[in-house]
Structures are given as C-alpha cells and as structure tokens.
Design an enzyme around this catalytic site. Structure first.
Site, PDB file in Angstrom:
ATOM      1  CD  GLN A   1      -2.845  -1.479   2.701  1.00  0.00           C
ATOM      2  OE1 GLN A   1      -3.713  -0.220   2.943  1.00  0.00           O
ATOM      3  NE2 GLN A   1      -1.845  -1.926   3.813  1.00  0.00           N
TER       4      GLN A   1
ATOM      5  CG  HIS B   1      -2.578   2.543  -2.306  1.00  0.00           C
ATOM      6  ND1 HIS B   1      -2.008   2.248  -0.669  1.00  0.00           N
ATOM      7  CD2 HIS B   1      -3.939   1.694  -2.880  1.00  0.00           C
ATOM      8  CE1 HIS B   1      -3.484   1.271  -0.409  1.00  0.00           C
ATOM      9  NE2 HIS B   1      -4.676   1.559  -1.474  1.00  0.00           N
TER      10      HIS B   1
ATOM     11  CB  CYS C   1      -3.867  19.982 -21.457  1.00  0.00           C
ATOM     12  SG  CYS C   1      -3.807  19.354 -19.811  1.00  0.00           S
TER      13      CYS C   1
ATOM     14  N   GLY D   1       3.250  -4.527   8.709  1.00  0.00           N
ATOM     15  CA  GLY D   1       2.711  -2.989   9.173  1.00  0.00           C
ATOM     16  C   GLY D   1       1.780  -2.429   8.539  1.00  0.00           C
TER      17      GLY D   1
ATOM     18  CB  SER E   1      -4.305   0.738  10.787  1.00  0.00           C
ATOM     19  OG  SER E   1      -4.244   1.254   9.242  1.00  0.00           O
TER      20      SER E   1
END
Ligand code: BV8
Ligand code: ZN
Length: 256
Positions: free
Chosen positions: A104, A122, A160, A197, A199
């Site tokens: 993550q 992520h 852009c 590691g 939560s």
C-alpha cells in the site's frame, strides 16, 4: 506463545510455502524514518487529517494545499533508506522465486532494497502526472525536465495546462485495473499470506488477506500493535517488522 516460538512457527510455514504473499503497509517503512500514513500529518500539518487531504475533492477545492502536503511528504521520504525489514523481504524473494509483495506504500523502499516482485496498489509518491492524463493514462510529467519543481503551488501541465498532481491513488479513486488484477491474481494463488505493518483500515487492500483466509490459506501478521486484520490472522507476531522480518529470513535460511 513466546515470541521465539511464534517466529519458529512462522518460519516453518514460510519455509514450506511455494507462493507466499506479503501485504505491506506504512509500518514496514516506519524504521526507515518515514512516518506511518496516519502519523503523516505532524508539525504544521497536524491540524489536517491525511485521509482528508488524500482525496480528489481536496485537490479540486485547494490544489495548492494538497500539492504542498505532498511536497512535504516527498521531502520526508526522499532521504529515507530501506531498513532491515525491506532487505529481509528481498532476501526471501531470492529464496522463494514465487514470493510477491503487495504494498500500500507509495515510497520506493521495497524496490530500493532489491525486491522485484512488488505490486504497488496506491501509486508512487515521487511521480507526478497531469491531472487530466492528457497524453494517456498516466501522463507522467518530469518536474525537473520542465523546471516545474514548485514547492508551493500545484504546477500546470506543459501540454494542456491542467493542474499537475502526485501519481498516487486517492481515497474515492479506483485503483488502476492492471494493478488490481495483478494483486488479486497473486492473492488467489497464495499458499501463505503475511501482513506487515498495516492498520488494515484501507480497502480493497484489507479485503485481500480476508479472501485468502476464507479459502483456508494461513495468515500471519507482523505488527507491534493489534490492527483491524489481527482477527483474520492465525498467528500475530507483535514485533516491529525491522526485527521480525530479518529473524524470519534468518530462520528460513537456516532451515534451507
Ligand atoms: C477504491 C495513497 C473504489 C495516497 C492511499 C470498503 C469498506 C470501507 C471503505 C471502503 C471500502 N471500499 C472502498 C472504500 C473507500 C476507501 C477506504 O478504504 N476508506 C476507508 C479508509 C474507510 N478506499 C478507497 O477509496 C480506495 N479506492 O476502493 O475504489 C471506490 C471508488 C469510488 C468510491 C468508493 C470506492 C482507494 C484507497 C487508496 C487511498 N490511498 N495512499 C497517499 O499515500 O497519500 S491509502 C494510505 O493508507 C496509504 O497508502 C497507506 O499505506 C494506507 C494504509 O495505511 P497503513 O499503511 O495501514 O498505515 P497506517 O498509518 O494506517 O498504519 C500503520 C501500521 O503500521 C499500524 O498498524 C502500526 O501499528 C504499524 N507499525 C508502526 N510501526 C511499525 C508497524 N508495523 C511493523 N513494524 C513497525 N516498526
Ligand atoms: Zn495535461
């Protein structure tokens, strides 16, 4: 059960596994000096909730504030080096070619420590992209090449003029499909899942160990604190990953 016995049990399971999958969260980088996600907003950022800043709505509302938050996190993550926990995972991958890490984390510490099989759910903190992906998904922008490295305001895309954003997945954004597919494919083949590691609050990452457990795959957790996934684990090693992972790698190698 004493810590030594738990590590021995985990080592025996890991030694016997062919396709172990590690699901890692910010805790695996804590001993590298990268604050965990929920501790990410300290000091002047302490009045903000990271989960409120890491959203497209916050970027829409105040792009410069969100840009400054990510520049701050980049500054903290830039000097960070992999810790013994990262290196232990790279060592285990050398022993177990079908080992995969689903992370993550948006720092590069697993890759920097030599792990090759890394699925980044992520995104990547150090990458920036056009918020409109005007040249395709993703339209990565090299801030140095375009001399856009602005600390305070979200720069504009040289193609852009849309705002530039960090190439991370925010809350309420879909994870890139190829990444999701790779993660679910790795989990569906796993014969052991080790959670390190996290939560366990963020989905769909948190759903992955649950899916494995529902198929009868053994699940082990390494975390000094209980997490939302501790009830899913058959074995909880309540130690920091920088201690437990090297010990685990050492025991598995000794069994080899
Ligand atoms: C999506 C990038 C579809 C940005 C991040 C189902 C149920 C409930 C909610 C949802 C659900 N499905 C979807 C949702 C919504 C949402 C979500 O999960 N909300 C929760 C929080 C309520 N999910 C999404 O929006 C995801 N997208 O599902 O798309 C969709 C589309 C539209 C609308 C709805 C759904 C996208 C989520 C991605 C968010 N982006 N990161 C950035 O980094 O800025 S997530 C962010 O949290 C980080 O990546 C971080 O890694 C991650 C998880 O946090 P942790 O890694 O666990 O870190 P944390 O600080 O929480 O915990 C650290 C742990 O380490 C602790 O347990 C601690 O004890 C431990 N620790 C500390 N030291 C050590 C240690 N462990 C070991 N050793 C140590 N030394
Ligand atoms: Zn653009």
């Amino acid at each position: 059960m004493a810590a030594g016995e738990k590590l021995e049990q985990a080592a025996l399971r890991l030694r016997a596994s062919q396709r172990p999958v590690f699901l890692t969260g910010a805790g695996v980088s804590a001993e590298s000096g990268v604050p965990t996600f929920r501790d990410a907003a300290t000091g002047l950022w302490s009045k903000y909730e990271p989960t409120e800043l890491a959203t497209p709505q916050a970027f829409q509302r105040d792009p410069d504030l969100v840009w400054r938050f990510y520049q701050y996190r980049r500054q903290i993550a830039a000097p960070a080096k992999p810790n013994p926990g990262h290196y232990a995972l790279a060592e285990l991958e050398a022993l177990k070619p079908d080992l995969w890490i689903i992370t993550q984390n948006v720092d590069d510490l697993h890759e920097q420590s030599g792990s090759q099989h890394v699925i980044r759910l992520h995104g990547r903190l150090r990458d920036s992209r056009c918020s409109q992906n005007c040249k395709g998904d993703p339209t990565l922008i090299d801030l140095d090449k375009f001399r856009l490295n602005s600390p305070d305001t979200a720069p504009r895309c040289p193609y852009c003029s849309a705002r530039i954003r960090p190439d991370v997945v925010w809350f309420n954004e879909m994870l890139p499909l190829p990444v999701l597919e790779a993660a679910w494919s790795a989990i569906s083949k796993a014969d052991l899942v080790i959670i390190v590691g996290t939560s366990g609050m963020v989905h769909p990452a948190a759903d992955m160990p649950m899916d494995a457990r529902d198929r009868g795959v053994p699940v082990i957790e390494i975390n000094p604190q209980p997490s939302a996934l501790t009830p899913v684990a058959d074995l909880w090693i309540d130690q920091p990953s920088g201690v437990a992972l090297p010990e685990l790698a050492h025991r598995v190698t000794a069994l080899a």
